[in-house]
Design a protein around this motif. Structure first.
Motif, mmCIF file in Angstrom:
data_model
loop_
_atom_site.group_PDB
_atom_site.id
_atom_site.type_symbol
_atom_site.label_atom_id
_atom_site.label_comp_id
_atom_site.label_asym_id
_atom_site.label_seq_id
_atom_site.Cartn_x
_atom_site.Cartn_y
_atom_site.Cartn_z
ATOM 1 N N LEU A 44 -7.944 2.502 3.106
ATOM 2 C CA LEU A 44 -7.441 1.143 3.310
ATOM 3 C C LEU A 44 -8.565 0.122 3.175
ATOM 4 C CD1 LEU A 44 -4.635 0.059 3.868
ATOM 5 C CD2 LEU A 44 -5.186 0.002 6.290
ATOM 6 N N ASP A 93 -1.850 1.261 -0.706
ATOM 7 C CA ASP A 93 -1.701 1.013 0.736
ATOM 8 C C ASP A 93 -0.910 2.126 1.405
ATOM 9 O OD1 ASP A 93 0.814 0.526 -0.251
ATOM 10 O OD2 ASP A 93 1.058 -1.434 0.694
ATOM 11 N N LEU A 110 -1.996 -6.414 2.620
ATOM 12 C CA LEU A 110 -3.038 -5.543 3.162
ATOM 13 C C LEU A 110 -3.643 -6.092 4.460
ATOM 14 C CD1 LEU A 110 -4.926 -4.227 -0.004
ATOM 15 C CD2 LEU A 110 -3.731 -2.862 1.708
#
Length: 285
Positions: A184, A124, A197
């Motif tokens: 991402l 991330d 996330l």
């Protein structure tokens, strides 16, 4: 092992590491076979007193972040990291979540790359480890939170304070935003059970029109070499080439800054680098 506790495991893991494994000088006459408690505490970003209490069994409820930091500092394999969590009464990191584990081989490589500014990021794009040269070139992120060490936030929300303590001019990073959004999106597929996330994506969609547009367009991109000029407060501008390297079999990626040999940029980087230590630093809690 019968009767094993987190404290006995920490001592065993500490004893098997040499100072050279973590980039420390192996001075003659050293009595300890492995790392000293003070060295482990510094590597993990903990107080020496807390490490002593952990090893003596007087601190019995370390957080998952503390155990993860100790696992990185001790260069544990994933199965050993999971064992450390269980000994601490914690569930190991679940499959399908973003790992904060840096493979031992990457850590050993970092300890020998002190001349180069190198940062290690999770899937991330949170900064996990960095070399001393990274800290003196970009700014020391030791006391920053996870949120302020996240590159997605730095690029799209202007929160550069966590990754750079001073201005950075991007020469040709036109494709970086698209590449980060693509990364991402891939991370969301690869780590479907990670609660942070979706929260990060929602935050960025709400705070950055550029991110929201790229996300809704299904942006794809790839990382390419780029050039950046760091406006360093001590030596002035340093222009570097920036490359992103992936690690097969791991989610981490390395961001590496280099300069041309014999250039003014190299002289300036060397000047500030010699003020740094000789080992990689881990995110501290």
């Amino acid at each position: 092992m019968d009767g094993e506790t987190l404290g006995t495991a920490l001592r065993r893991w500490r004893d098997r590491l040499s100072p050279r494994d973590v980039g420390l000088p192996d001075r003659p006459g050293r009595r300890a076979a492995g790392l000293r408690r003070e060295e482990l505490a510094d590597l993990a970003g903990l107080s020496v007193d807390y490490v002593i209490r952990l090893e003596q069994g007087r601190a019995t409820h370390p957080s998952a972040q503390v155990v993860a930091s100790l696992a990185r500092a001790l260069q544990l394999q994933p199965t050993e990291r999971d064992h450390a969590h269980r000994l601490a009464g914690l569930l190991p990191p679940a499959a399908g979540t973003v790992s904060r584990h840096v493979p031992p081989g990457v850590q050993r490589m970092l300890s020998r790359l002190g001349d180069f500014p190198v940062g290690v990021f999770s899937a991330d794009w949170t900064l996990l480890m960095w070399t001393p040269a990274w800290a003196v070139l970009i700014g020391d992120p030791t006391d920053r939170s996870d949120a302020d060490r996240n590159l997605i936030r730095a690029v799209f929300a202007g929160r550069t304070g966590g990754l750079s303590g001073w201005p950075v001019r991007q020469h040709d990073d036109v494709g970086l935003p698209s590449a980060l959004v693509a990364d991402l999106r891939t991370a969301l597929v690869d780590h479907p059970d990670d609660p942070d996330l979706p929260a990060l994506i929602a935050e960025m969609r709400a705070t950055s029109a550029d991110f929201a547009q790229l996300w809704d367009q299904g942006a794809v991109g790839r990382h390419v070499s780029s050039r950046k000029t760091i406006e360093h407060p001590d030596v002035g501008d340093i222009t570097c080439d920036c490359d992103v390297l992936t690690v097969p079999g791991s989610d981490v990626r390395l961001v590496v800054y280099t300069v041309a040999d014999g250039s003014t940029d190299a002289e300036r980087l060397e000047f500030i680098r010699v003020t740094a230590g000789q080992r990689a630093t881990s995110a501290k809690y």
